[in-house]
Write a protein that holds these residues in place. Structure first.
Motif, PDB file in Angstrom:
ATOM      1  N   ILE A  24     -60.366  57.945  -3.428  1.00 21.52           N
ATOM      2  CA  ILE A  24     -61.471  57.491  -2.576  1.00 21.52           C
ATOM      3  C   ILE A  24     -60.962  57.092  -1.200  1.00 21.52           C
ATOM      4  O   ILE A  24     -61.508  57.501  -0.163  1.00 21.52           O
ATOM      5  CB  ILE A  24     -62.198  56.305  -3.236  1.00 21.52           C
ATOM      6  N   PHE A  25     -59.898  56.296  -1.163  1.00 22.48           N
ATOM      7  CA  PHE A  25     -59.387  55.782   0.109  1.00 22.48           C
ATOM      8  C   PHE A  25     -58.910  56.906   1.022  1.00 22.48           C
ATOM      9  O   PHE A  25     -59.046  56.822   2.241  1.00 22.48           O
ATOM     10  CB  PHE A  25     -58.247  54.798  -0.138  1.00 22.48           C
ATOM     11  N   GLU A  26     -58.340  57.932   0.440  1.00 19.22           N
ATOM     12  CA  GLU A  26     -57.817  59.030   1.258  1.00 19.22           C
ATOM     13  C   GLU A  26     -58.909  59.809   1.965  1.00 19.22           C
ATOM     14  O   GLU A  26     -58.647  60.555   2.904  1.00 19.22           O
ATOM     15  CB  GLU A  26     -56.974  59.971   0.398  1.00 19.22           C
ATOM     16  N   LYS A  27     -60.147  59.656   1.528  1.00 20.85           N
ATOM     17  CA  LYS A  27     -61.269  60.356   2.156  1.00 20.85           C
ATOM     18  C   LYS A  27     -61.924  59.525   3.263  1.00 20.85           C
ATOM     19  O   LYS A  27     -62.845  59.985   3.942  1.00 20.85           O
ATOM     20  CB  LYS A  27     -62.318  60.720   1.105  1.00 20.85           C
ATOM     21  N   LEU A  28     -61.470  58.295   3.455  1.00 22.23           N
ATOM     22  CA  LEU A  28     -62.082  57.401   4.429  1.00 22.23           C
ATOM     23  C   LEU A  28     -61.485  57.582   5.820  1.00 22.23           C
ATOM     24  O   LEU A  28     -60.336  58.008   5.971  1.00 22.23           O
ATOM     25  CB  LEU A  28     -61.890  55.937   3.995  1.00 22.23           C
ATOM     26  N   ASP A  29     -62.279  57.242   6.849  1.00 19.72           N
ATOM     27  CA  ASP A  29     -61.729  57.192   8.202  1.00 19.72           C
ATOM     28  C   ASP A  29     -60.855  55.951   8.325  1.00 19.72           C
ATOM     29  O   ASP A  29     -60.875  55.064   7.471  1.00 19.72           O
ATOM     30  CB  ASP A  29     -62.853  57.178   9.244  1.00 19.72           C
ATOM     31  N   ILE A  30     -60.110  55.866   9.418  1.00 19.69           N
ATOM     32  CA  ILE A  30     -59.088  54.832   9.536  1.00 19.69           C
ATOM     33  C   ILE A  30     -59.704  53.436   9.601  1.00 19.69           C
ATOM     34  O   ILE A  30     -59.145  52.468   9.046  1.00 19.69           O
ATOM     35  CB  ILE A  30     -58.187  55.092  10.772  1.00 19.69           C
ATOM     36  N   THR A  31     -60.880  53.284  10.233  1.00 20.79           N
ATOM     37  CA  THR A  31     -61.517  51.967  10.304  1.00 20.79           C
ATOM     38  C   THR A  31     -61.964  51.507   8.924  1.00 20.79           C
ATOM     39  O   THR A  31     -61.756  50.347   8.537  1.00 20.79           O
ATOM     40  CB  THR A  31     -62.726  52.007  11.258  1.00 20.79           C
ATOM     41  N   SER A  32     -62.568  52.415   8.158  1.00 22.50           N
ATOM     42  CA  SER A  32     -63.004  52.068   6.796  1.00 22.50           C
ATOM     43  C   SER A  32     -61.803  51.759   5.904  1.00 22.50           C
ATOM     44  O   SER A  32     -61.852  50.847   5.079  1.00 22.50           O
ATOM     45  CB  SER A  32     -63.820  53.218   6.198  1.00 22.50           C
ATOM     46  N   LEU A  33     -60.735  52.517   6.093  1.00 18.15           N
ATOM     47  CA  LEU A  33     -59.527  52.273   5.305  1.00 18.15           C
ATOM     48  C   LEU A  33     -58.958  50.891   5.606  1.00 18.15           C
ATOM     49  O   LEU A  33     -58.567  50.155   4.688  1.00 18.15           O
ATOM     50  CB  LEU A  33     -58.484  53.350   5.620  1.00 18.15           C
ATOM     51  N   ARG A  34     -58.955  50.512   6.872  1.00 10.76           N
ATOM     52  CA  ARG A  34     -58.447  49.190   7.238  1.00 10.76           C
ATOM     53  C   ARG A  34     -59.337  48.083   6.681  1.00 10.76           C
ATOM     54  O   ARG A  34     -58.850  47.035   6.247  1.00 10.76           O
ATOM     55  CB  ARG A  34     -58.336  49.076   8.765  1.00 10.76           C
ATOM     56  N   CYS A  35     -60.645  48.306   6.674  1.00  6.60           N
ATOM     57  CA  CYS A  35     -61.565  47.313   6.107  1.00  6.60           C
ATOM     58  C   CYS A  35     -61.313  47.135   4.608  1.00  6.60           C
ATOM     59  O   CYS A  35     -61.395  46.019   4.086  1.00  6.60           O
ATOM     60  CB  CYS A  35     -63.010  47.742   6.341  1.00  6.60           C
ATOM     61  N   CYS A  36     -60.984  48.222   3.926  1.00  2.70           N
ATOM     62  CA  CYS A  36     -60.677  48.134   2.494  1.00  2.70           C
ATOM     63  C   CYS A  36     -59.436  47.287   2.250  1.00  2.70           C
ATOM     64  O   CYS A  36     -59.329  46.608   1.218  1.00  2.70           O
ATOM     65  CB  CYS A  36     -60.484  49.533   1.910  1.00  2.70           C
ATOM     66  N   SER A  37     -58.511  47.299   3.201  1.00  2.00           N
ATOM     67  CA  SER A  37     -57.285  46.512   3.028  1.00  2.00           C
ATOM     68  C   SER A  37     -57.566  45.014   3.084  1.00  2.00           C
ATOM     69  O   SER A  37     -56.715  44.211   2.704  1.00  2.00           O
ATOM     70  CB  SER A  37     -56.261  46.884   4.100  1.00  2.00           C
ATOM     71  N   LEU A  38     -58.751  44.631   3.536  1.00  2.00           N
ATOM     72  CA  LEU A  38     -59.103  43.218   3.662  1.00  2.00           C
ATOM     73  C   LEU A  38     -59.867  42.691   2.452  1.00  2.00           C
ATOM     74  O   LEU A  38     -60.191  41.511   2.393  1.00  2.00           O
ATOM     75  CB  LEU A  38     -59.957  43.003   4.924  1.00  2.00           C
ATOM     76  N   VAL A  39     -60.151  43.550   1.478  1.00  2.27           N
ATOM     77  CA  VAL A  39     -60.978  43.153   0.326  1.00  2.27           C
ATOM     78  C   VAL A  39     -60.210  42.223  -0.606  1.00  2.27           C
ATOM     79  O   VAL A  39     -60.653  41.124  -0.932  1.00  2.27           O
ATOM     80  CB  VAL A  39     -61.490  44.390  -0.428  1.00  2.27           C
TER      81      VAL A  39
END
Length: 431
Positions: A24-39
């Motif tokens: 899932i993460f590999e399909k995200l843009d860089i901003t969304s990926l960075r937001c996921c790192s904050l979960v």
């Protein structure tokens, strides 16, 4: 009769296999990926593994550090990964220790500027380069000027004459004799890769380009491409301050690579409209977005002169700022304090210098009050005759920061260090 219903527990994201999250993460843009790192910590570790494996740290840092990490990159030799983590450390500035590790005293210190791992000190007699970690002198030239700044492509020398600057841009040579070649240029020998602007009121280096406003109120952008200078006009100001523009401009700010904003001392904030080739007002002086007087936020109408320092911050999603700022995703901060002597913005951190030697450190996301206040007088055994802070700059070193504070005759190098347990905890997470 009580009825008890037994409900099977739902399957949450915390039980999702790492393999599925990676897909899932590999399909995200860089901003969304960075937001996921904050979960949570688990997601953060997976995101960081993806960044490591796919070599995404440059994109990650440019997305996560203020203004695409341009300022941080120019004041550090750190990798993109370490640069990103160093920028996160500023959120823990309250827990740091700040100590003086070096100082330099001159008859007059005109300016300081950090480029990569060097601090450039311009005095009344020469220009000196010191390594920020060893504090060893690494270069010096006998040139009389007021400021020297650098990018990867150029060295800029500014000499003040009355109210305007004579700006000379020197393209960096392939060899290491740039400083001596510049010295010879001022002695009359031609520097073959130089570009001069005779009368400039304001100028700013940003991302290997120099932006200048000249005596005709024209904004220029100078840069080098294929060892050739390109100087292009971007806009001209036709407003009410045109006849006195040299005394009207407070701050020039370059936002998101090439979006130019100019703040005037009387409150107006202008944005360069490149299609119309002119300055357009972003908001009127009667209703500034934020006016900060000490620790107090005042939203009342404000018309006093704004001649000290302004700061800018990307507007967070969902924050109800004025409509005109939502359009540009930018929040503009004014600092109104009669004792304020200078200021410097480093990403989302602002440093304010005062006449009495104080330096306030403010996180713009928590702008209600400074998170740290130091005073250079605390580093002296004897009373300072002139403690006013007249210059500030920062260098990023792995897991710590260097803060440089200038008065009219002294420069202090301060080391900002974090507790060992915090660095250890962060290192275990970051790898």
């Amino acid at each position: 009769m009580d009825i008890i219903l037994e409900v099977e527990p739902t399957v949450g994201w915390d039980l999702c296999p790492a393999e599925i999250l990676i897909i899932i993460f590999e399909k995200l843009d860089i901003t969304s990926l960075r937001c996921c790192s904050l979960v949570n910590r688990r997601w953060k570790e997976i995101v960081y593994d993806i960044c490591e494996f796919k070599e995404l740290w440059k994109e990650f840092a440019e997305d996560g550090v203020a203004n695409c990490a341009v300022m941080h990159r120019s004041k550090s030799l750190l990798s993109w990964k370490d640069l990103y983590f160093n920028s996160l450390l500023w959120n823990n500035i309250k827990s740091t220790t700040i100590n003086k590790i070096n100082e330099i005293e001159k008859l007059i210190i005109k300016s300081i500027f950090v480029y990569k791992d060097n601090i450039i000190i311009v005095s009344s007699t020469n220009v000196e380069y010191y390594n920020v970690e060893s504090f060893q002198l690494v270069g010096a030239i006998s040139v009389t000027c007021d400021c020297v700044e650098e990018t990867d492509d150029m060295i800029v020398v500014g000499s003040k004459n009355n109210d305007y600057y004579r700006i000379t841009l020197f393209g960096k040579l392939d060899n290491s004799n740039n400083l001596k070649s510049i010295e010879k240029h001022f002695l009359g020998e031609t520097y073959h890769d130089a570009c001069e602007v005779s009368r400039s009121w304001r100028w700013k280096l940003h991302n290997n380009a120099c932006y200048l406003i000249d005596f005709k109120s024209i904004l220029w952008r100078a840069y080098r491409l294929d060892n050739t200078w390109h100087v292009k006009s971007l806009a001209r100001y036709f407003g009410v301050y045109q006849d006195a523009i040299e005394n009207s401009i407070s701050v020039m700010h370059i936002y998101k690579q090439q979006d130019v904003f100019v703040s005037f001392k009387f409150g107006d904030l202008m944005r360069v409209d490149r299609n119309a080739i002119e300055f357009r007002r972003v908001h009127r002086p009667e209703v500034p977005t934020h006016v900060i007087t000490g620790p107090i936020i005042d939203r009342k109408p404000y018309k006093k002169g704004l001649d000290k320092f302004n700061a800018f911050l990307s507007a967070p999603f969902g924050v109800g700022f004025d409509a005109e700022f939502t359009e540009h995703d930018l929040v503009h901060f004014y600092y109104d304090d009669p004792t304020l002597s200078c200021g410097m913005q480093h990403g989302e951190v602002v440093f304010l210098g005062y006449d009495d030697g104080r330096v306030a450190i403010i996180l713009l996301k928590n702008y209600t009050e400074p998170v740290r206040i130091i005073n250079i007088k605390d580093f002296e055994k004897y009373a300072l005759l002139d403690p006013a802070v007249t210059g500030l700059d920062v260098c990023e070193v792995k897991n710590k920061h260097m803060l440089f504070v200038k008065t009219n005759s002294k420069m202090y190098q301060l080391l900002i260090e974090y507790p060992d347990n915090l660095i250890r905890e962060q290192t275990e997470l970051w790898g």
